[in-house]
Design an enzyme around this catalytic site. Structure first.
Site, short mmCIF file in Angstrom:
data_model
loop_
_atom_site.label_atom_id
_atom_site.label_comp_id
_atom_site.label_asym_id
_atom_site.label_seq_id
_atom_site.Cartn_x
_atom_site.Cartn_y
_atom_site.Cartn_z
N LYS A 288 0.79 -1.24 0.00
CA LYS A 288 0.00 0.00 0.00
C LYS A 288 0.83 1.28 0.00
O LYS A 288 0.36 2.33 -0.48
CB LYS A 288 -0.93 0.00 1.21
CG LYS A 288 -2.07 -1.02 1.10
CD LYS A 288 -3.15 -0.55 0.16
CE LYS A 288 -4.39 -1.45 0.21
NZ LYS A 288 -5.43 -0.97 -0.72
N SER B 255 -9.21 0.80 8.18
CA SER B 255 -8.67 0.26 9.42
C SER B 255 -7.49 -0.64 9.10
O SER B 255 -6.98 -1.33 9.94
CB SER B 255 -9.74 -0.52 10.17
OG SER B 255 -10.27 -1.52 9.33
N GLU C 199 -9.47 -14.05 -5.91
CA GLU C 199 -10.30 -13.50 -4.83
C GLU C 199 -10.67 -14.61 -3.86
O GLU C 199 -10.70 -15.79 -4.24
CB GLU C 199 -11.60 -12.91 -5.42
CG GLU C 199 -11.41 -11.57 -6.08
CD GLU C 199 -12.75 -10.93 -6.46
OE1 GLU C 199 -13.53 -11.59 -7.16
OE2 GLU C 199 -13.00 -9.79 -6.03
N GLY D 35 -15.57 -13.37 -1.24
CA GLY D 35 -15.36 -11.95 -1.57
C GLY D 35 -15.17 -11.80 -3.06
O GLY D 35 -14.23 -11.18 -3.54
N ASP E 71 -16.60 -10.20 -5.55
CA ASP E 71 -17.26 -9.10 -6.27
C ASP E 71 -16.67 -8.86 -7.66
O ASP E 71 -17.41 -8.67 -8.63
CB ASP E 71 -17.21 -7.80 -5.44
CG ASP E 71 -15.82 -7.45 -4.97
OD1 ASP E 71 -15.10 -8.37 -4.51
OD2 ASP E 71 -15.43 -6.28 -5.05
N SER F 64 0.92 -9.79 -1.23
CA SER F 64 0.56 -8.38 -1.05
C SER F 64 0.91 -7.79 0.30
O SER F 64 1.14 -6.60 0.41
CB SER F 64 -0.94 -8.22 -1.31
OG SER F 64 -1.68 -9.00 -0.41
#
Lengths: 319, 319
Positions: A54, A79, A205, A209, A211, A305
């Protein structure tokens, strides 16, 4: 800058974030390869600053804000790993950062965010809307909102992970990337396709989850209920508008793994590769270990990740 | 080759072992540095092939055996990382390997050793002498014994770890290395002093496994009772003759850490740095975290010797 992200933007991001982001190592493991039946190259963003990829997008975004605007600060709501990354990147240029976090966020995360010098504003998840709170803070203070994924500057920053991987291992058949909101995979797909035209990009995924998987097959953005999965970084309910367009254009397929497979992958990585991946970081390796990808692939890049997981959680992994 | 190991031997070893050993990454951690008050550079041999630095010495030794002799095989006695390394290196050149392991060795280690293609000969630790068994196998078969540390070929191989570290980070004040039999520290000290004359070399032992510490201060090799420590790789009872001479010549001081400090260092590395070190691999980091080294040090290299630890053990670490 338009919504369009080009490889040039990723190259520029790479220069921009060099002072703050680690160039993470690419690791290999013969025992993984034997079990998965491929040659896998792990881009270890779990060893990245802040424990996840990130920082790449957050710092590229923050370093792209005009100076006069930057002095009014940045605001973010998360969060998770994005919040830490915003706090670290803002501190590096002396910009005030406000992070909107739920009242029941783990104390360690709140403490870590404060430790990086950010102001933490808490909210009640049951009664309040964090985006509204963020928007109010931004409009009152003139601070810039740093979105978690759906912005070209974020996407360009995240793409530097794949760029570094392909600089080190050029001859990959495929690149496997986890999907939350889609920032990492869209940036990575742009970089990888630019550097190696024929590379196949696969998204992964968690089964619950899914989507982006659903959206991908329907051809339009689908919204799902809040997912139940241990992969806390991938609990997005809908892909981003910018990211989804890139996913549709460049991604070959999106495969799914369940929580049990994610746990097994985490254990394998810890016991055999000696690295700690968080559940979200283990979905790509899980897809390979559990043969969710085409058996014809030979040399596969996998982005791990992140690695932010409480040691308590490890004790639930069993043996 | 005499008992004397020169930097040239380590350079030659580096060429020799290139096909089999990983060039492991050097990692840094701001949170570690903040807490320890130094800039630390971790040479991650826990990410090495076989999970420990041992492949360096074992492969340098095995690749140095004359071909006609090598075809008769190699033999080694160890229940730990050295055995795995010998099995891997022997397999890489098609030499038969026999590993003498105790009857009560962890089944996973026996299975792993067999998995590398080695023949495992078990013995009763209470009644039999593993060195005698190894010597008998060697004399009967013509196999070459691969000693765990006290041999110039082993020492030269292990020294390649520090050589790679200093190639990447040249301007270190000090190098911190754990001590079992002394193979890693003696090779590393030779390489480091050759590449950077003024570097200070510090050894670290578990408080109860202080054979080299006692020997160092007495000026002669001391033998201690079998040590009780979680650092299973450092339970040597006496330093080697060749290694101790090098330690006396090149090492500045040897400091001690206790098992609690080792556990804390393991937890810190796992939770903050996302890497798994075995107890022996965490003694160097523990010495820095618990301020056992001179406070004047600024840039310190630390060799994380290995990462082979059962996940069960992690569950005893607590939070």
């Amino acid at each position: 800058m338009s919504d369009r992200v080009e490889f040039f933007d990723i190259q520029a991001a790479s220069e921009r974030i060099r002072p703050i982001a680690h160039r993470t190592p690419v690791l290999t493991s013969r025992s993984f390869d034997t079990r998965a039946g491929v040659a896998a190259f792990f881009k270890c963003e779990n060893l990245q600053r802040g424990g996840a990829f990130k920082i790449r997008g957050a710092s590229n975004f923050i370093y792209s804000i005009p100076k006069d605007k930057l002095s009014r600060g940045v605001v973010s709501f998360s969060s998770g790993n994005h919040a830490q990354a915003v706090a670290i990147a803002a501190a590096s240029v002396g910009a005030p950062a406000t992070i909107v976090m739920p009242l029941d966020a783990p104390r360690s995360k709140v403490a870590a965010t404060r430790g990086y010098g950010a102001t933490v504003v808490t909210y009640d998840r049951m009664k309040e809307d964090r985006e509204a709170i963020g928007a109010r803070i931004a409009s009152e203070s003139g601070a810039t909102i740093v979105p978690p994924f759906d912005h070209p500057w974020i996407i360009a920053g995240q793409g530097t992970a794949a760029m570094e991987l392909l600089e080190e291992v050029g001859d990959l058949d495929a690149l496997v990337v986890c999907i939350g909101g889609g920032g990492l995979i869209s940036g990575s797909a742009i970089a990888a396709k630019a550097m190696r035209r024929g590379i196949h990009i696969f998204g992964v995924e968690p089964r619950d989850g899914n989507d982006t998987h659903l959206s991908f097959h329907k051809g339009e953005r689908v919204k799902i209920p809040p997912p139940q999965t241990i992969a806390d970084g991938l609990r997005s309910m809908q892909p981003g508008a910018v990211t989804f367009a890139i996913v549709r254009e460049l991604v070959e397929d999106i495969v799914l793994v369940n929580d049990g497979e994610i746990r097994e992958a985490m254990k394998f990585m810890l016991s055999r590769m000696k690295i700690l991946a968080e559940p979200s970081g283990a979905v790509g390796p899980a897809a390979l270990l559990f043969n969710q990808l085409p058996p014809t692939l030979k040399r596969v890049g996998v982005i791990v990740s992140g690695g932010n997981v409480d040691l308590e959680f490890l004790q639930t992994l069993g043996n």
